[in-house]
Motif scaffolding. Structure first.
Motif, PDB file in Angstrom:
ATOM      1  N   ASP A 189      41.789  43.259  36.062  1.00 30.27           N
ATOM      2  CA  ASP A 189      41.720  44.700  35.778  1.00 30.27           C
ATOM      3  C   ASP A 189      42.875  45.439  36.449  1.00 30.27           C
ATOM      4  O   ASP A 189      43.407  46.415  35.896  1.00 30.27           O
ATOM      5  CB  ASP A 189      40.383  45.290  36.250  1.00 30.27           C
ATOM      6  N   LEU A 190      43.264  44.973  37.611  1.00 29.09           N
ATOM      7  CA  LEU A 190      44.428  45.567  38.291  1.00 29.09           C
ATOM      8  C   LEU A 190      45.693  45.310  37.482  1.00 29.09           C
ATOM      9  O   LEU A 190      46.519  46.212  37.276  1.00 29.09           O
ATOM     10  CB  LEU A 190      44.592  44.971  39.688  1.00 29.09           C
ATOM     11  N   LEU A 191      45.840  44.076  37.033  1.00 30.62           N
ATOM     12  CA  LEU A 191      47.022  43.699  36.245  1.00 30.62           C
ATOM     13  C   LEU A 191      47.096  44.554  34.974  1.00 30.62           C
ATOM     14  O   LEU A 191      48.154  45.084  34.618  1.00 30.62           O
ATOM     15  CB  LEU A 191      46.929  42.214  35.875  1.00 30.62           C
ATOM     16  N   TRP A 192      45.968  44.700  34.321  1.00 30.01           N
ATOM     17  CA  TRP A 192      45.868  45.473  33.080  1.00 30.01           C
ATOM     18  C   TRP A 192      46.197  46.938  33.331  1.00 30.01           C
ATOM     19  O   TRP A 192      46.950  47.575  32.576  1.00 30.01           O
ATOM     20  CB  TRP A 192      44.456  45.289  32.519  1.00 30.01           C
ATOM     21  N   MET A 212      42.497  38.500  45.624  1.00 35.95           N
ATOM     22  CA  MET A 212      41.889  39.791  45.961  1.00 35.95           C
ATOM     23  C   MET A 212      41.836  39.917  47.488  1.00 35.95           C
ATOM     24  O   MET A 212      41.993  41.015  48.025  1.00 35.95           O
ATOM     25  CB  MET A 212      40.484  39.878  45.358  1.00 35.95           C
ATOM     26  N   ARG A 213      41.647  38.807  48.156  1.00 42.21           N
ATOM     27  CA  ARG A 213      41.628  38.800  49.614  1.00 42.21           C
ATOM     28  C   ARG A 213      42.972  39.261  50.186  1.00 42.21           C
ATOM     29  O   ARG A 213      43.012  40.036  51.144  1.00 42.21           O
ATOM     30  CB  ARG A 213      41.288  37.361  50.085  1.00 42.21           C
ATOM     31  N   ASP A 214      44.094  38.788  49.577  1.00 47.26           N
ATOM     32  CA  ASP A 214      45.428  39.225  50.022  1.00 47.26           C
ATOM     33  C   ASP A 214      45.555  40.747  49.909  1.00 47.26           C
ATOM     34  O   ASP A 214      46.103  41.409  50.799  1.00 47.26           O
ATOM     35  CB  ASP A 214      46.541  38.604  49.157  1.00 47.26           C
ATOM     36  N   ILE A 215      45.053  41.273  48.797  1.00 47.69           N
ATOM     37  CA  ILE A 215      45.149  42.720  48.569  1.00 47.69           C
ATOM     38  C   ILE A 215      44.306  43.466  49.598  1.00 47.69           C
ATOM     39  O   ILE A 215      44.755  44.439  50.216  1.00 47.69           O
ATOM     40  CB  ILE A 215      44.719  43.078  47.118  1.00 47.69           C
ATOM     41  N   ALA A 216      43.088  42.974  49.817  1.00 49.91           N
ATOM     42  CA  ALA A 216      42.199  43.599  50.801  1.00 49.91           C
ATOM     43  C   ALA A 216      42.821  43.560  52.195  1.00 49.91           C
ATOM     44  O   ALA A 216      42.767  44.541  52.943  1.00 49.91           O
ATOM     45  CB  ALA A 216      40.844  42.895  50.799  1.00 49.91           C
ATOM     46  N   SER A 228      34.863  45.400  49.759  1.00 52.32           N
ATOM     47  CA  SER A 228      34.888  46.822  49.404  1.00 52.32           C
ATOM     48  C   SER A 228      35.934  47.126  48.333  1.00 52.32           C
ATOM     49  O   SER A 228      35.907  48.198  47.733  1.00 52.32           O
ATOM     50  CB  SER A 228      35.132  47.665  50.653  1.00 52.32           C
ATOM     51  N   LEU A 229      36.856  46.196  48.083  1.00 54.94           N
ATOM     52  CA  LEU A 229      37.802  46.371  46.971  1.00 54.94           C
ATOM     53  C   LEU A 229      37.039  46.541  45.664  1.00 54.94           C
ATOM     54  O   LEU A 229      37.434  47.319  44.800  1.00 54.94           O
ATOM     55  CB  LEU A 229      38.668  45.111  46.820  1.00 54.94           C
ATOM     56  N   TYR A 230      35.959  45.778  45.548  1.00 54.13           N
ATOM     57  CA  TYR A 230      35.205  45.762  44.288  1.00 54.13           C
ATOM     58  C   TYR A 230      34.456  47.060  44.025  1.00 54.13           C
ATOM     59  O   TYR A 230      33.912  47.252  42.939  1.00 54.13           O
ATOM     60  CB  TYR A 230      34.272  44.548  44.252  1.00 54.13           C
ATOM     61  N   ALA A 231      34.427  47.960  45.015  1.00 51.77           N
ATOM     62  CA  ALA A 231      33.885  49.299  44.766  1.00 51.77           C
ATOM     63  C   ALA A 231      34.865  50.101  43.911  1.00 51.77           C
ATOM     64  O   ALA A 231      34.500  51.081  43.268  1.00 51.77           O
ATOM     65  CB  ALA A 231      33.641  50.010  46.087  1.00 51.77           C
ATOM     66  N   HIS A 232      36.139  49.684  43.920  1.00 52.05           N
ATOM     67  CA  HIS A 232      37.182  50.444  43.223  1.00 52.05           C
ATOM     68  C   HIS A 232      37.645  49.770  41.936  1.00 52.05           C
ATOM     69  O   HIS A 232      38.133  50.432  41.028  1.00 52.05           O
ATOM     70  CB  HIS A 232      38.392  50.640  44.144  1.00 52.05           C
ATOM     71  N   SER A 278      45.037  58.528  45.547  1.00 52.62           N
ATOM     72  CA  SER A 278      43.655  58.081  45.662  1.00 52.62           C
ATOM     73  C   SER A 278      43.627  56.657  46.213  1.00 52.62           C
ATOM     74  O   SER A 278      44.644  55.959  46.230  1.00 52.62           O
ATOM     75  CB  SER A 278      42.988  58.123  44.293  1.00 52.62           C
ATOM     76  N   ARG A 279      42.440  56.232  46.623  1.00 52.42           N
ATOM     77  CA  ARG A 279      42.275  54.865  47.128  1.00 52.42           C
ATOM     78  C   ARG A 279      42.664  53.844  46.050  1.00 52.42           C
ATOM     79  O   ARG A 279      43.307  52.848  46.335  1.00 52.42           O
ATOM     80  CB  ARG A 279      40.794  54.681  47.533  1.00 52.42           C
ATOM     81  N   LEU A 280      42.288  54.133  44.797  1.00 55.76           N
ATOM     82  CA  LEU A 280      42.617  53.210  43.707  1.00 55.76           C
ATOM     83  C   LEU A 280      44.135  53.131  43.510  1.00 55.76           C
ATOM     84  O   LEU A 280      44.683  52.047  43.276  1.00 55.76           O
ATOM     85  CB  LEU A 280      41.925  53.652  42.412  1.00 55.76           C
TER      86      LEU A 280
END
Lengths: 192, 192
Positions: free
Chosen positions: A55-58, A31-35, A45-49, A8-10
């Protein structure tokens, strides 16, 4: 923690975050690096997921914890003597690390950046897992399969020596993950 | 790396920086944090002693490297067989870690934040040091004192298991540094 296949995208976002957290550290990853790695414009659009970086770390920390518990449960489910069970548990633990190097970096290092109450929740689960390893070792000592005199010191050594593999293991190296895990298990068990 | 006694102002700054780099990480530590711990107003007067945060990191990394090399040299200077020499080298290495936990955090983890050419210089010295450990292990294998089949894998395991001690060793614990180092050396040598 999967990085291949029909994900999945997530899952893809998580895989990129794992790699960046491992390579650069959580604090230095935005978050910009990840995007950017996901070829998502601006990062919006990362924040749509996902709600945010923590939250990613968790999510990664929990997946890693689940993977360690699942591997240990499978290894211990086989009917056998304490020595064979400890050997299976060691190999299972090492294979979780080799298969999930990015998640392992979160599980062992980057979890420190979790805020409360998540930080305490993570530590409690990790402590419970480590306690199971100590119980396996104590069973070996009781059965006379082990020369270690101090169960706590031996457990700390065993866990930290296994976990240190994340720093030097190279996928696609000369030896397969299974070969490295088996050799390391032999050295550790002989030592104990 | 000294934290006690009649130390210079720069030594005191370095001791505070070591502790903060270990506890919070290099990136999360500011010159202001260091100045606050030193009770120096504003942080401005820190710059009378040191040019910047990376100079502190570099200075601590070099002191740690010097300490590891000095300990290894002393351990190897004693006339003995390969097994005894490796044992002395392991104990010496572990005692550098227990005596300098803050500097060890820089040597093993925070050095990644050095910029070039310092980063490469640090890595070259660390690689040379690790090579000396591999040579000690190979001498044991040659003498038949060691069952390890793969010198490189055994060296990676040995170094990483020793170095992992920085994560769990507690000064003022139930066992002295010397006792922990000797027990750990026995487990590692039996394993090899």
């Amino acid at each position: 923690m999967s990085t291949q296949g029909n994900t999945s995208r997530l899952d893809q976002i998580r895989a990129v975050a794992e790699r960046l957290f491992r390579d650069k550290g959580y604090l230095a990853t935005s978050m910009r690096d990840i995007a950017d790695e996901m070829h998502m414009k601006g990062g919006g659009s990362l924040y749509a997921h996902i709600k945010g970086k923590e939250d990613l770390l968790w999510s990664i920390a929990n997946e890693a914890t689940d993977a360690f518990f699942a591997a240990l449960e499978t290894a211990c489910a086989v009917e056998s003597n304490p020595h064979t069970r400890l050997r299976a548990a060691i190999i299972a633990h090492l294979l979780v690390i080799t298969e999930h190097l990015g998640a392992a970096a979160v599980y062992f290092d980057e979890w420190r950046h979790l805020t409360e109450p998540r930080r305490s929740q993570f530590m409690a689960r990790r402590d419970a897992y480590e306690q199971q390893f100590q119980a396996l070792l104590e069973a070996c000592m009781k059965a006379g399969d082990c020369r270690a005199a101090d169960a706590r010191l031996a457990t700390l050594h065993l866990l930290s020596a296994m976990n240190a593999m994340r720093h030097w293991y190279k996928p696609y190296g000369r030896l397969s993950a299974q070969q490295v895990a088996e050799s390391l298990a032999e050295m550790l068990l002989r030592g104990l």
